[in-house]
Scaffold this active site. Structure first.
Site, mmCIF file in Angstrom:
data_model
loop_
_atom_site.group_PDB
_atom_site.id
_atom_site.type_symbol
_atom_site.label_atom_id
_atom_site.label_comp_id
_atom_site.label_asym_id
_atom_site.label_seq_id
_atom_site.Cartn_x
_atom_site.Cartn_y
_atom_site.Cartn_z
ATOM 1 N N ARG A 106 19.602 24.262 53.405
ATOM 2 C CA ARG A 106 18.852 25.302 52.713
ATOM 3 C C ARG A 106 18.145 24.642 51.537
ATOM 4 O O ARG A 106 18.282 23.436 51.326
ATOM 5 C CB ARG A 106 19.771 26.428 52.247
ATOM 6 C CG ARG A 106 20.773 25.993 51.214
ATOM 7 C CD ARG A 106 21.628 27.169 50.754
ATOM 8 N NE ARG A 106 22.467 26.775 49.630
ATOM 9 C CZ ARG A 106 23.435 27.526 49.137
ATOM 10 N NH1 ARG A 106 23.692 28.712 49.648
ATOM 11 N NH2 ARG A 106 24.148 27.120 48.121
ATOM 12 N N ASN A 144 17.303 32.519 45.407
ATOM 13 C CA ASN A 144 18.730 32.285 45.193
ATOM 14 C C ASN A 144 18.904 31.008 44.390
ATOM 15 O O ASN A 144 18.431 29.943 44.787
ATOM 16 C CB ASN A 144 19.457 32.111 46.537
ATOM 17 C CG ASN A 144 20.963 32.103 46.372
ATOM 18 O OD1 ASN A 144 21.561 33.126 46.026
ATOM 19 N ND2 ASN A 144 21.587 30.955 46.585
ATOM 20 N N GLU A 145 19.555 31.150 43.256
ATOM 21 C CA GLU A 145 19.946 29.986 42.456
ATOM 22 C C GLU A 145 18.838 28.936 42.323
ATOM 23 O O GLU A 145 18.974 27.795 42.795
ATOM 24 C CB GLU A 145 21.194 29.330 43.064
ATOM 25 C CG GLU A 145 22.396 30.238 43.052
ATOM 26 C CD GLU A 145 23.688 29.529 43.458
ATOM 27 O OE1 GLU A 145 23.609 28.511 44.151
ATOM 28 O OE2 GLU A 145 24.762 30.015 43.080
ATOM 29 N N GLU A 298 27.905 36.574 41.904
ATOM 30 C CA GLU A 298 28.701 35.926 42.961
ATOM 31 C C GLU A 298 29.937 35.294 42.349
ATOM 32 O O GLU A 298 29.862 34.648 41.293
ATOM 33 C CB GLU A 298 27.932 34.768 43.609
ATOM 34 C CG GLU A 298 26.830 35.132 44.538
ATOM 35 C CD GLU A 298 26.219 33.876 45.166
ATOM 36 O OE1 GLU A 298 26.933 32.852 45.303
ATOM 37 O OE2 GLU A 298 25.041 33.926 45.499
ATOM 38 N N HIS A 349 34.210 29.485 53.500
ATOM 39 C CA HIS A 349 34.131 30.058 52.160
ATOM 40 C C HIS A 349 34.814 31.417 52.186
ATOM 41 O O HIS A 349 34.651 32.176 53.137
ATOM 42 C CB HIS A 349 32.665 30.204 51.740
ATOM 43 C CG HIS A 349 32.528 30.439 50.273
ATOM 44 N ND1 HIS A 349 32.751 31.672 49.708
ATOM 45 C CD2 HIS A 349 32.236 29.601 49.266
ATOM 46 C CE1 HIS A 349 32.585 31.570 48.400
ATOM 47 N NE2 HIS A 349 32.274 30.325 48.104
HETATM 48 C C1 GAL Z 1 26.401 30.005 45.789
HETATM 49 C C2 GAL Z 1 25.272 30.452 46.684
HETATM 50 C C3 GAL Z 1 25.794 31.204 47.873
HETATM 51 C C4 GAL Z 1 26.926 30.474 48.506
HETATM 52 C C5 GAL Z 1 27.989 30.250 47.494
HETATM 53 C C6 GAL Z 1 29.160 29.543 48.102
HETATM 54 O O1 GAL Z 1 26.044 28.960 44.966
HETATM 55 O O2 GAL Z 1 24.359 31.247 45.993
HETATM 56 O O3 GAL Z 1 24.747 31.380 48.792
HETATM 57 O O4 GAL Z 1 26.460 29.253 49.000
HETATM 58 O O5 GAL Z 1 27.477 29.462 46.458
HETATM 59 O O6 GAL Z 1 29.958 28.880 47.187
#
Ligand code: GAL
Length: 640
Positions: A106, A144-145, A298, A349
């Site tokens: 990604r 995202n981020e 998150e 995850h």
């Molecule tokens: C974040 C990200 C998510 C996922 C998550 C897992 O940094 O925005 O999409 O990858 O980490 O740790």
């Protein structure tokens, strides 16, 4: 936002539609009221250029809305589809070593590529046009981020324009970058490159400017998408901030451009360090947000990842982490992700619904927390009261990531974290503040290793002390100006007069070495040959070449006091200096008029008895004088 949001990233495109209905039922059962949809859905939404497939998203938004779940609707621009690579190979990112990457993971694009920017605006516009009147979205979530960097020729071109804007002339740039050293003098703008892989140490100011530039460039990309969404919709717009040494984003600056500050937070320690990191991340987010709402977008539900392996979160720990964010101002607690993936790079995850399904400890804890949060929403009527500020400057962090410093043990983030830890362990809430912020409301300001400081910030800090503030400045502060040029005539440069000290020589300590203090304490990492010019000596080095020299000093300035701590002192010495008691209960107080709300989170393994009076909001029980917070438990008390 008066309610507390609860939910997480929802990626229904990974699942058969038969699961969707079950998902919404389980969300209702868990008290979920907000899910982020579409973050990585670009190839499902636009399977070929300009051909949209919104059917599945229509059905999901309808289902969620019917189930009472609002949507944080995301633009999918953090992961362009494979067709984008085929059509725009020039938009693929290049590493500092000159390797061009391709899709398969990604975040694989260069934000400076016009084709990427246009495609990103296009999909944002298409989403906004389609869903602006749909009742499900409560918020827009851009990208995202933001955080990836690229070193390609397109990025180099943008960097040169940014430098022209910042410096105006090559003379000025040459001065700022000290290019007279090592024959780097630029006579033509087109000779300037990003700090790519080179023979030996890179120019520190070039390195720092590339970070500054990249933050501005990413922000410009965010603002373009924001404009597309705003043209169609009045809903709040956010993007989820990620925090890390590799992230070239000045979040304090970006916070001015979002309606809701959102952070992702994944502590990377398994022990009590995870709780400290949680409080640290939450305090930073609140401070970036200023008075704006902020949200934990998150976190991981069931596990902590220390980079080598996953550690299951013990029973109750997920709730305590969530509560710690909320106690520090988050308008809810969200997770990545709702349902654990069956495949793909993050299939292990943790999730709100784990692989084991809803009949699991994790889902039961998720549902329990979902039932508690509505009882706590009233705290939003108040404000968090912090009397202490720690200075935070991301540019200082970036500058100290350069390879040119006098010790590899100098670490800005750990200096700031250690300052924060002292207060966290004492149950004292702190804000983070920019070096040039108005600090007049704080009784105490702590300045950990502020290596880079502008004249304006130094003058503000001096004025703060003059008018009655207590200032504690840590080692390796005030050394260089924003061009990273040393302030000569004695360290700590910008603070030498204010602190009343003069340092001629640094004495970096061996890694894991210690230096003794006359008081019985000790220092690590760093020491200095300090002369107390106009300051009083509070503690001295004991033994070695610095024997008897000042280690900690104090100077009365106007109505205030300025302290200098020239080494990384041990916890007890710092706690004594700051007059901080130890406490196993994380405590955060909110106030509105005569009403006080106190969050009490017990991270210890024994029960804690705290004085309290009022109503405990989780149980609804009255509290009359004393409250027992069980080991690993939490409570929120409203007092009049
Ligand atoms: C974040 C990200 C998510 C996922 C998550 C897992 O940094 O925005 O999409 O990858 O980490 O740790």
């Amino acid at each position: 936002m008066t309610r507390l949001w609860y939910g997480g990233d929802y990626n229904p495109e990974q699942w058969d539609p038969a699961v969707w209905k079950q998902d919404v039922d389980l969300m209702r059962q868990a008290g979920v009221n907000l899910v982020t949809v579409g973050v990585f859905s670009w190839s499902s939404l636009e399977p070929s250029p300009g051909q949209y497939d919104f059917g599945w998203l229509d059905r999901i938004l309808d289902l969620l809305h019917d189930g009472g779940v609002s949507v944080d609707l995301a633009t999918p621009t953090a992961s362009p589809p494979p067709w984008f690579t085929r059509l725009h190979p020039e938009a693929m990112p290049v590493t500092p070593a000159g390797v061009r990457l391709t899709h398969g993971s990604r975040d694989t694009y260069c934000v400076c590529a016009p084709a990427y920017r246009e495609a990103a605006r296009g999909i944002a516009r298409a989403l906004a046009e389609r869903y602006r009147d749909h009742p499900a979205p409560a918020m827009w979530h851009v990208h995202n981020e933001y955080g990836t960097t690229c070193y390609c020729p397109l990025a180099a071109e943008r960097f040169r324009s940014w430098l022209q804007e910042r410096y105006g002339s090559l003379d000025r740039l040459n001065e700022a970058w000290t290019t007279a050293f090592w024959s780097q003098g630029y006579a033509d703008w087109t000779d300037i490159e990003p700090p790519r892989q080179t023979q030996y140490l890179v120019n520190p100011t070039q390195f720092l400017d590339y970070r500054r530039f990249w933050s501005d460039e990413l922000l410009a990309a965010f603002l373009e998408q924001k404009a597309e969404l705003r043209a169609q919709s009045e809903l709040p717009i956010t993007t989820n901030f990620v925090f890390g040494g590799w992230v070239p984003v000045n979040h304090a600056r970006w916070a001015e451009e979002v309606d809701v500050v959102a952070i992702d937070h994944y502590p990377d320690q398994a022990g009590i360090g995870a709780e400290e990191q949680t409080a640290f991340g939450a305090d930073l987010a609140r401070s970036w947000a200023g008075g704006k709402p902020w949200l934990l977008m998150e976190q991981a539900g069931g596990t902590l990842n220390d980079g080598r392996r996953l550690h299951p979160k013990e029973p109750g720990r997920m709730a305590r982490h969530s509560l710690s964010h909320i106690a520090r101002g988050s308008r809810g607690a969200l997770f990545f992700q709702w349902r654990a993936s069956r495949g793909g790079a993050e299939m292990y995850h943790s999730a709100m619904v784990p692989h084991a399904g809803a009949d699991s400890r994790i889902f039961r804890e998720v549902a329990e927390l979902g039932s508690v949060l509505p009882r706590l929403a009233e705290v939003a009527e108040g404000n968090i009261v912090a009397e202490v500020a720690i200075l935070w400057d991301v540019e200082c962090w970036w500058a100290m990531q350069g390879t040119h410093l006098p010790s590899s043990a100098l670490d800005y983030l750990s200096a700031v974290r250690s300052a924060h830890r002292h207060f966290w362990s004492a149950g004292v809430t702190v804000d983070f503040a920019a070096p040039d912020a108005d600090l007049s409301t704080y009784r105490l300001v702590v300045v950990p290793s502020l290596y880079v400081v502008s004249d304006v910030a130094a003058a503000r800090l001096a004025a703060y002390v003059e008018s009655g503030g207590q200032l504690v400045v840590g080692y390796f502060s005030g050394i260089v100006d924003p061009d990273l040029r040393v302030r000569t005539d004695g360290y700590p440069g910008a603070f030498a007069d204010l602190l009343g000290v003069r340092v001629e020589e640094f004495h970096p300590l061996p890694i894991d070495g210690e230096i003794a203090l006359a008081s019985g304490g000790s220092g690590r990492t760093w020491s200095e040959d300090v002369q107390a010019a106009t300051a009083e000596v509070v503690d001295r080095y004991a033994g070695g070449v610095l024997d008897g020299k000042p280690a900690i000093t104090r100077r009365q300035v106007g109505a205030g006091t300025a302290w200098y701590v020239s080494t990384e002192v041990d916890r007890e010495t710092m706690a004594d200096l700051l007059q901080l008691p130890a406490s196993q209960v994380e405590t955060v107080e909110w106030r509105s008029g005569d009403t006080t709300w106190t969050f009490l989170i017990n991270h210890g393994d024994s029960r804690a008895v705290v004085p309290a009076r009022g109503i405990e909001l989780v149980t609804g029980d009255p509290v009359d004088g004393e409250l027992v917070v069980p080991a690993g438990g939490y409570a929120v008390v409203r007092s009049a």
